[in-house]
Design an enzyme around this catalytic site. Structure first.
Site, PDB file in Angstrom:
ATOM      1  N   ASP A  31       1.069  -0.906  -0.162  1.00  0.00           N
ATOM      2  CA  ASP A  31       0.201  -0.341   0.232  1.00  0.00           C
ATOM      3  C   ASP A  31       1.019   1.327  -0.081  1.00  0.00           C
ATOM      4  O   ASP A  31       1.707   1.447   0.831  1.00  0.00           O
ATOM      5  CB  ASP A  31      -0.689  -0.392   1.364  1.00  0.00           C
ATOM      6  CG  ASP A  31      -1.744   1.337   0.929  1.00  0.00           C
ATOM      7  OD1 ASP A  31      -1.908   1.986   0.228  1.00  0.00           O
ATOM      8  OD2 ASP A  31      -2.269   1.647   2.718  1.00  0.00           O
ATOM      9  N   ASN A  33      -0.097   4.474  -0.015  1.00  0.00           N
ATOM     10  CA  ASN A  33      -1.073   5.574   0.517  1.00  0.00           C
ATOM     11  C   ASN A  33      -1.642   5.678   1.529  1.00  0.00           C
ATOM     12  O   ASN A  33      -2.444   6.558   1.963  1.00  0.00           O
ATOM     13  CB  ASN A  33      -2.031   6.329  -1.148  1.00  0.00           C
ATOM     14  CG  ASN A  33      -2.928   5.685  -1.185  1.00  0.00           C
ATOM     15  OD1 ASN A  33      -2.815   4.490   0.119  1.00  0.00           O
ATOM     16  ND2 ASN A  33      -3.997   6.026  -1.988  1.00  0.00           N
ATOM     17  N   ASP A 108      -2.852  -8.987 -17.318  1.00  0.00           N
ATOM     18  CA  ASP A 108      -3.917  -9.710 -16.780  1.00  0.00           C
ATOM     19  C   ASP A 108      -5.936  -9.690 -17.514  1.00  0.00           C
ATOM     20  O   ASP A 108      -5.918  -8.617 -17.937  1.00  0.00           O
ATOM     21  CB  ASP A 108      -4.556 -10.246 -15.356  1.00  0.00           C
ATOM     22  CG  ASP A 108      -5.529 -11.347 -14.762  1.00  0.00           C
ATOM     23  OD1 ASP A 108      -5.973 -12.170 -16.275  1.00  0.00           O
ATOM     24  OD2 ASP A 108      -4.643 -12.064 -14.266  1.00  0.00           O
ATOM     25  N   ASP A 204      -7.200 -14.781 -18.708  1.00  0.00           N
ATOM     26  CA  ASP A 204      -7.506 -15.616 -18.040  1.00  0.00           C
ATOM     27  C   ASP A 204      -9.533 -16.361 -18.154  1.00  0.00           C
ATOM     28  O   ASP A 204      -9.354 -16.245 -19.795  1.00  0.00           O
ATOM     29  CB  ASP A 204      -8.672 -13.881 -17.166  1.00  0.00           C
ATOM     30  CG  ASP A 204      -9.649 -14.773 -15.815  1.00  0.00           C
ATOM     31  OD1 ASP A 204      -9.143 -14.993 -14.925  1.00  0.00           O
ATOM     32  OD2 ASP A 204     -10.759 -14.253 -15.696  1.00  0.00           O
ATOM     33  N   GLU A 257      -4.421 -19.606 -18.910  1.00  0.00           N
ATOM     34  CA  GLU A 257      -5.181 -20.296 -17.509  1.00  0.00           C
ATOM     35  C   GLU A 257      -6.080 -21.012 -17.750  1.00  0.00           C
ATOM     36  O   GLU A 257      -6.856 -20.934 -18.198  1.00  0.00           O
ATOM     37  CB  GLU A 257      -6.157 -19.790 -17.162  1.00  0.00           C
ATOM     38  CG  GLU A 257      -6.279 -20.404 -15.286  1.00  0.00           C
ATOM     39  CD  GLU A 257      -7.437 -18.919 -14.218  1.00  0.00           C
ATOM     40  OE1 GLU A 257      -7.752 -19.257 -13.231  1.00  0.00           O
ATOM     41  OE2 GLU A 257      -8.134 -18.549 -15.377  1.00  0.00           O
ATOM     42  N   HIS A 330      -3.682 -16.536  -6.425  1.00  0.00           N
ATOM     43  CA  HIS A 330      -4.583 -16.065  -5.718  1.00  0.00           C
ATOM     44  C   HIS A 330      -5.435 -16.251  -5.680  1.00  0.00           C
ATOM     45  O   HIS A 330      -6.282 -16.419  -5.155  1.00  0.00           O
ATOM     46  CB  HIS A 330      -4.778 -14.778  -6.654  1.00  0.00           C
ATOM     47  CG  HIS A 330      -5.270 -14.847  -8.053  1.00  0.00           C
ATOM     48  ND1 HIS A 330      -4.913 -14.983  -8.787  1.00  0.00           N
ATOM     49  CD2 HIS A 330      -6.201 -14.485  -8.464  1.00  0.00           C
ATOM     50  CE1 HIS A 330      -5.273 -15.093  -9.807  1.00  0.00           C
ATOM     51  NE2 HIS A 330      -6.686 -14.935  -9.577  1.00  0.00           N
ATOM     52  N   ASP A 331      -5.647 -18.106  -6.401  1.00  0.00           N
ATOM     53  CA  ASP A 331      -6.428 -18.779  -6.254  1.00  0.00           C
ATOM     54  C   ASP A 331      -6.300 -20.164  -5.724  1.00  0.00           C
ATOM     55  O   ASP A 331      -8.024 -20.643  -5.610  1.00  0.00           O
ATOM     56  CB  ASP A 331      -7.213 -19.445  -7.779  1.00  0.00           C
ATOM     57  CG  ASP A 331      -7.559 -18.102  -8.497  1.00  0.00           C
ATOM     58  OD1 ASP A 331      -8.036 -17.206  -8.069  1.00  0.00           O
ATOM     59  OD2 ASP A 331      -6.952 -17.623 -10.007  1.00  0.00           O
TER      60      ASP A 331
HETATM   61  C1  GLC Z   1      -9.460 -16.970 -13.391  1.00  0.00           C
HETATM   62  C2  GLC Z   1      -9.263 -15.835 -11.824  1.00  0.00           C
HETATM   63  C3  GLC Z   1     -10.329 -16.222 -10.519  1.00  0.00           C
HETATM   64  C4  GLC Z   1     -11.626 -15.249 -11.139  1.00  0.00           C
HETATM   65  C5  GLC Z   1     -12.288 -15.927 -12.286  1.00  0.00           C
HETATM   66  C6  GLC Z   1     -12.668 -15.415 -12.790  1.00  0.00           C
HETATM   67  O1  GLC Z   1      -9.704 -18.341 -12.427  1.00  0.00           O
HETATM   68  O2  GLC Z   1      -7.915 -16.168 -12.052  1.00  0.00           O
HETATM   69  O3  GLC Z   1      -9.748 -15.546  -9.772  1.00  0.00           O
HETATM   70  O4  GLC Z   1     -12.077 -15.502 -10.093  1.00  0.00           O
HETATM   71  O5  GLC Z   1     -11.094 -16.441 -13.296  1.00  0.00           O
HETATM   72  O6  GLC Z   1     -12.240 -14.007 -13.088  1.00  0.00           O
HETATM   73 CA    CA Z   2      -3.695   2.157  -1.048  1.00  0.00          CA
END
Ligand code: GLC
Ligand code: CA
Length: 557
Positions: A31, A33, A108, A204, A257, A330-331
């Protein structure tokens, strides 16, 4: 052993095969700010840290304008920056700084769906004859498809009394790739970013773009199977068009992906002469998705299965295709909590997993914090969760009385995505140095007191320094990229041992996935090996591996 006939002179080297990708989840990275939310200026302050680690390519999870129903994976303007993350000027600054340091930046590309707040959808829903109507998918009656985030994949829009498709939440309407006008808009947008100097895209749920337009119910035997949405009839046509119109005109990196793509289908996406994508990443070792997994979490993987998955993919890709290797993103919850040990052997097991990540055949992606050995953080109750997937599953299962709240929370602690999204742990100061503000947007893992970047940078034995050394080692050893892969002990329940060979040069990697000493069979009588890298300081014995021990060995026949 058969000699590998390929030589470095005959092999076509590709920068994107040799690169190391680092995934940044901007909301949780740094972060700048003090509002408790990570942002682009925060990332800029940490570029020297990333450069020192040795990574080449930064992948930013979506940073576009978004109402954040799914934390940026619901884009309301593809050519502008999310308010919370900064401005386009901040983005340009970030891109410039990344390039100054000799790194690359990929974005992304989220084009299976947009946000319902995108101007296209706002227009589309106005009337059946609106010029944007066909940018989305409308039907008078829904079929039985379900959303990844619980409930029907169709929502009735009262104004025109038709249903629109959303494989994710209702605020993520699926785009209609059948429509050439939509496709051209997407290509234009991709060129906008590439012309700015962006170095490529992570794509994605890319196998979902093409739908079977009959929209029949799930076929027998595949009810509720979310992988059914992948590999639609025109997917390769669209990707070849995207390649011809955009990707082939730039020297850019593309990683799809590969949700729902099996090993046998992979080279249709990434085969050399397919002119589609450079690499995809598969889900065969990922935490499974879909509501039912909050009821009965999938059984833990064992090492034999894990090895079989990697062998299968390596064989299927062969010399034709290429893959992206990852443990975490992140998934998925933190890999260390899944395949490693978060107790006494945290450091050793984090180093062991990192060794595999950087030596398996493919382009590695490391997820932020894995270079520190970050772990899942226990979430006590629903209020601590942010992720729409968990919230909707809770509504459906707990309110729907299919599951007790306490057992649901227990399942979440094993599989929920938020465990990888807790803020990056920079220091042992308040809020882990992630924000100078009072509160971070998502709970911090209290273990930041001892797991943090400052500590790691000062400790020569840290996971961080080990990753640095591995990255350097990979750069000096093209055999890891271009050599062949041979699983030496496919049936061993604890050890993963494989060899890469190129031009008569071979390296062996041996890893122990358990907390006890394991005998390591001498594979080739007469073979001499010498230790190049290991995760224990004291020399061990030749024919046994200590808990979570890993070794990279040079082999001479
Ligand atoms: C992909 C992303 C995930 C998202 C999904 C819908 O799997 O990695 O985080 O929720 O697509 O966009
Ligand atoms: Ca911020």
């Amino acid at each position: 052993m058969e000699k590998n006939s390929a030589t470095l002179n005959t092999i076509q080297r590709e920068w994107w095969k040799e690169a190391i990708i680092y995934q940044i989840y901007p909301r949780s990275f740094k972060d700048g700010n003090g509002d408790g939310i990570g942002d682009l200026n925060g990332i800029i302050t940490k570029l020297p840290y990333l450069k020192a680690l040795g990574v080449d390519v930064l992948w930013l999870s979506p940073c576009f304008k978004s109402p954040n129903a799914d934390n940026g994976y619901d884009v309301s303007d593809y050519e502008d920056i999310m308010d919370e993350f900064g401005t386009m000027a901040d983005f340009d600054h970030l891109l410039h700084e990344v390039h100054e340091l000799g790194m690359k930046l990929i974005l992304d590309l989220v084009v299976n769906h947009s946000s319902d707040e995108h101007r296209w959808f706002k227009e589309a829903r106005k009337s059946k004859d609106n010029p944007y109507r066909e940018f989305y998918i409308w039907r008078d009656e829904p079929n039985d498809w379900i959303s990844f985030f619980s409930g029907s994949a169709w929502t009735l829009d009262p104004l025109t009394n038709q249903y629109y498709l959303h494989l994710f939440v209702a605020k993520q309407p699926d785009l209609n790739w059948e429509n050439p006008a939509l496709r051209q808009e997407i290509y234009k947008m991709m060129r906008f970013w590439l012309d700015k100097g962006v170095d490529g895209f992570r794509m994605d749920v890319i196998p979902f773009l093409s739908k079977d337009t009959t929209f029949a119910d799930f076929p027998e035997g595949r009810k509720n199977d979310l992988t059914y949405y992948a590999n639609g009839p025109k997917i390769h046509e669209y990707l070849q068009e995207m390649n011809a119109e955009v990707l082939s005109r730039y020297d850019c990196l593309t990683v799809g992906e590969g949700f729902g793509v099996n090993a046998g289908q992979a080279n249709l996406y990434v085969g050399k002469n397919r002119h589609e994508l450079q690499m995809i990443y598969h889900f065969d070792h990922a935490v499974p998705r879909g509501e039912e997994h909050f009821i009965t979490p999938a059984p833990e993987f064992n090492v034999v299965q894990l090895k079989a998955i990697f062998s299968k993919w390596d064989t299927a890709l062969g010399d034709d295709g290429w893959q992206n290797i990852y443990w975490g993103n992140h998934d998925n919850p933190r890999v260390l909590s899944r395949f490693g040990d978060v107790g006494a052997y945290r450091i050793e097991s984090a180093k062991m997993l990192a060794t595999l990540l950087f030596t398996l055949r493919g382009t590695p992606s490391i997820y932020q914090g894995d270079e520190l050995g970050m772990t899942n953080c226990t979430f006590e109750n629903m209020e601590e969760y942010d992720d729409i997937q968990v919230k909707n599953a809770y509504q459906s299962l707990v309110f729907g009385q299919k599951k007790e709240a306490s057992t649901f929370i227990k399942a979440c602690n094993q599989i929920a995505r938020d465990h990888a999204r807790t803020p990056m742990q920079w220091t042992d100061a308040e809020n882990a140095g992630f924000t100078a503000g009072k509160k971070s947007w998502l709970k911090l893992n209290p273990n930041y007191k001892y797991i943090n970047a400052a500590q790691a940078q000062n400790d020569p034995n840290s996971v961080y320094h080990y990753c640095r050394a591995l990255i350097q080692f990979r750069k000096e050893n093209p055999v890891l990229v271009y050599g062949n892969y041979e699983d030496l002990l496919p049936d061993d329940p604890y050890l993963w041992a494989f060899r890469h060979s190129l031009e008569g040069f071979s390296l062996m990697i041996v890893a122990n996935f358990c907390g006890e000493i394991q005998p390591f069979p001498l594979l080739n009588p007469g073979e001499r090996t010498s230790l190049l890298i290991g995760n224990y300081k004291e020399e061990g014995i030749k024919d046994a591996l200590r808990p979570y021990e890993v070794r990279i060995l040079r082999c001479w026949e």
